[in-house]
Design a protein around this motif. Structure first.
Motif, PDB file in Angstrom:
ATOM      1  N   UNK A  57      -3.321  -5.240   4.212  1.00  0.00           N
ATOM      2  CA  UNK A  57      -3.485  -3.855   3.771  1.00  0.00           C
ATOM      3  C   UNK A  57      -2.747  -2.887   4.701  1.00  0.00           C
ATOM      4  N   UNK A  58      -2.910  -3.086   5.994  1.00  0.00           N
ATOM      5  CA  UNK A  58      -2.213  -2.228   6.957  1.00  0.00           C
ATOM      6  C   UNK A  58      -0.694  -2.406   6.853  1.00  0.00           C
ATOM      7  N   UNK A  59      -0.251  -3.624   6.596  1.00  0.00           N
ATOM      8  CA  UNK A  59       1.169  -3.891   6.433  1.00  0.00           C
ATOM      9  C   UNK A  59       1.725  -3.106   5.248  1.00  0.00           C
ATOM     10  N   UNK A  60       1.035  -3.128   4.128  1.00  0.00           N
ATOM     11  CA  UNK A  60       1.508  -2.381   2.962  1.00  0.00           C
ATOM     12  C   UNK A  60       1.498  -0.876   3.230  1.00  0.00           C
ATOM     13  N   UNK A  61       0.457  -0.389   3.895  1.00  0.00           N
ATOM     14  CA  UNK A  61       0.404   1.044   4.225  1.00  0.00           C
ATOM     15  C   UNK A  61       1.539   1.433   5.159  1.00  0.00           C
ATOM     16  N   UNK A  62       1.847   0.564   6.116  1.00  0.00           N
ATOM     17  CA  UNK A  62       2.953   0.855   7.036  1.00  0.00           C
ATOM     18  C   UNK A  62       4.277   0.888   6.289  1.00  0.00           C
ATOM     19  N   UNK A  63       4.502  -0.052   5.382  1.00  0.00           N
ATOM     20  CA  UNK A  63       5.747  -0.049   4.610  1.00  0.00           C
ATOM     21  C   UNK A  63       5.874   1.219   3.779  1.00  0.00           C
ATOM     22  N   UNK A  64       4.758   1.697   3.232  1.00  0.00           N
ATOM     23  CA  UNK A  64       4.787   2.964   2.504  1.00  0.00           C
ATOM     24  C   UNK A  64       5.135   4.123   3.430  1.00  0.00           C
ATOM     25  N   UNK A  65       4.554   4.118   4.613  1.00  0.00           N
ATOM     26  CA  UNK A  65       4.828   5.184   5.578  1.00  0.00           C
ATOM     27  C   UNK A  65       6.304   5.191   5.987  1.00  0.00           C
ATOM     28  N   UNK A  66       6.891   4.006   6.059  1.00  0.00           N
ATOM     29  CA  UNK A  66       8.300   3.880   6.436  1.00  0.00           C
ATOM     30  C   UNK A  66       9.242   4.167   5.273  1.00  0.00           C
ATOM     31  N   UNK A  67       8.708   4.273   4.064  1.00  0.00           N
ATOM     32  CA  UNK A  67       9.524   4.355   2.856  1.00  0.00           C
ATOM     33  C   UNK A  67      10.477   3.160   2.801  1.00  0.00           C
ATOM     34  N   UNK A 117      -6.451 -14.945  11.432  1.00  0.00           N
ATOM     35  CA  UNK A 117      -7.453 -14.039  11.978  1.00  0.00           C
ATOM     36  C   UNK A 117      -7.738 -12.857  11.036  1.00  0.00           C
ATOM     37  N   UNK A 118      -6.710 -12.262  10.446  1.00  0.00           N
ATOM     38  CA  UNK A 118      -6.930 -11.183   9.492  1.00  0.00           C
ATOM     39  C   UNK A 118      -7.257 -11.723   8.109  1.00  0.00           C
ATOM     40  N   UNK A 119      -7.733 -10.840   7.197  1.00  0.00           N
ATOM     41  CA  UNK A 119      -8.231 -11.300   5.892  1.00  0.00           C
ATOM     42  C   UNK A 119      -7.157 -11.540   4.842  1.00  0.00           C
ATOM     43  N   UNK A 120      -5.911 -11.158   5.098  1.00  0.00           N
ATOM     44  CA  UNK A 120      -4.883 -11.240   4.060  1.00  0.00           C
ATOM     45  C   UNK A 120      -3.704 -12.109   4.436  1.00  0.00           C
ATOM     46  N   UNK A 121      -3.980 -13.260   5.030  1.00  0.00           N
ATOM     47  CA  UNK A 121      -2.888 -14.136   5.470  1.00  0.00           C
ATOM     48  C   UNK A 121      -2.023 -14.608   4.302  1.00  0.00           C
ATOM     49  N   UNK A 122      -2.643 -15.014   3.215  1.00  0.00           N
ATOM     50  CA  UNK A 122      -1.888 -15.473   2.058  1.00  0.00           C
ATOM     51  C   UNK A 122      -1.004 -14.362   1.524  1.00  0.00           C
ATOM     52  N   UNK A 123      -1.559 -13.163   1.415  1.00  0.00           N
ATOM     53  CA  UNK A 123      -0.798 -12.028   0.874  1.00  0.00           C
ATOM     54  C   UNK A 123       0.362 -11.649   1.792  1.00  0.00           C
ATOM     55  N   UNK A 124       0.141 -11.704   3.106  1.00  0.00           N
ATOM     56  CA  UNK A 124       1.229 -11.412   4.041  1.00  0.00           C
ATOM     57  C   UNK A 124       2.364 -12.407   3.870  1.00  0.00           C
ATOM     58  N   UNK A 125       2.013 -13.679   3.779  1.00  0.00           N
ATOM     59  CA  UNK A 125       3.030 -14.715   3.660  1.00  0.00           C
ATOM     60  C   UNK A 125       3.826 -14.544   2.368  1.00  0.00           C
TER      61      UNK A 125
END
Length: 279
Positions: A14-24, A41-49
C-alpha cells in the motif's frame, strides 16, 4: 525520464503504491531502482512482487536477503519463520513464474545516470573491492542463481563462513561469501571479517568494528566519483554517517513503522511516504 531509487519494500504494498502516486511515476517514461528485499514481514509481499515484475525494464532490481530466503523456503532449504509473510506467494497460481523471475535478478546494478556511474546492491560493497571487481563477483553468483543448477547452491547458501573475503576462495564457500557481502553485510572488523550478529544502529557496533561504509577504499578503487546505493539497514533511518558523499542509504524501515523513501537520482531530492501502520 526520471529515475528513482527506493529502499526495502518488504511487502509494504500500500505504501509503495502511494509513493508511486506521489512521484507521478509513469511506466514507459520513468525508471525505478529497487534495493532488494521486495518481500517479507509486510502484508503485501505477493502484490509487491507482482507489481515490480510487471514493470519489466522500467524496474532495476537487486536481490536482498529476504528475497533469497523466499527462494530457499520455496525449494525446501529454509524453514518458514513465524514472522514470515510468504504464504500468499507460495500458494499463488503464478508462484513459479514469480519465483523464476526473482531468482534471475542480479546482486548488483551498475549503470550511468546522466554522466555519473551509479551502483546499487542490497547491503553494500566491500570497501576493499573496486567497483569493477564487485561487478565481476556479482556476476559469478548471479550466473549460478539464474542457472539451471540453482537449487544446488540454494541448499548450501546459508552459513556465516567464510566470514572474510579472500580471492582464492573457491566453489560454494566463495559464492556464499559473495552473497553474504551483497545481502547481509553491516559491520566489518578491521581485519575484514563480517560481523553477522549486530543488526541495530551504529551504537551496536561490536568492539573493533565499524560500518562497512566508514572504511577507507584502496587508492583508485572508486575513480570518477561514482555513487553507491544500498538498503538493508533500517536502523540507519536512511543515513550513512561519516560516509563519503557518494554513499546513499535508502532503507527507512517502512515495515517497522518508518516509511518508504525514494531518491531522485538526478536532483538528489528525497520523497518520503510514511508507513500506514506502526508495527
Amino acid at each position: 525520464m526520471t529515475q528513482w531509487a527506493i529502499g526495502d519494500l518488504q511487502g509494504c504494498h500500500q505504501e509503495f503504491e502511494l509513493l508511486l502516486q506521489r512521484l507521478d511515476f509513469t511506466p514507459g517514461r520513468d525508471v525505478l531502482w529497487l534495493a532488494g528485499d521486495l518481500v517479507n514481514r509486510g502484508p503485501g509481499s505477493l502484490e509487491c512482487l507482482r507489481l515490480v515484475k510487471s514493470l519489466g525494464d522500467d524496474a532495476r532490481v537487486v536481490l536482498g536477503n529476504h528475497d533469497l530466503h523466499l527462494l530457499a523456503v520455496a525449494e525446501g532449504f529454509s524453514r518458514h519463520k513465524r514472522s514470515d509473510t510468504l504464504t500468499p506467494i507460495l500458494e499463488a497460481p503464478d508462484r513459479e513464474e514469480l519465483l523464476d523471475w526473482l531468482r534471475r535478478q542480479p546482486l548488483m546494478v551498475d549503470a550511468l545516470v546522466g554522466n555519473r556511474r551509479t551502483v546499487m546492491s542490497h547491503a553494500g560493497v566491500l570497501p576493499s573491492w573496486t567497483l569493477d571487481q564487485a561487478a565481476g563477483y556479482a556476476r559469478e553468483a548471479h550466473a549460478v542463481l539464474a542457472g539451471d543448477d540453482y537449487r544446488g547452491f540454494l541448499g548450501e547458501m546459508y552459513g556465516n563462513t567464510p566470514d572474510r573475503w579472500q580471492e582464492d576462495l573457491e566453489g560454494t564457500p566463495r559464492l556464499r561469501c559473495i552473497v553474504n557481502v551483497f545481502t547481509r553485510m553491516r559491520f566489518l572488523h578491521s581485519d575484514g571479517r563480517l560481523d553477522f550478529a549486530a543488526k541495530e544502529g551504529l551504537d551496536s557496533a561490536p568492539e573493533g568494528s565499524r560500518p562497512w561504509f566508514q572504511y577507507p577504499r584502496p587508492e583508485g578503487a572508486w575513480d570518477d566519483s561514482p555513487r553507491l546505493l544500498f538498503g538493508h539497514w533500517a536502523a540507519l533511518e536512511g543515513e550513512a554517517p561519516a560516509a563519503r558523499q557518494d554513499v546513499e542509504a535508502l532503507d527507512t524501515g517502512c515495515v517497522w513503522g518508518g516509511g518508504l523513501t525514494a531518491l531522485n537520482l538526478e536532483t538528489e531530492e528525497r520523497v518520503f511516504e510514511p508507513a500506514l501502520i506502526s508495527r
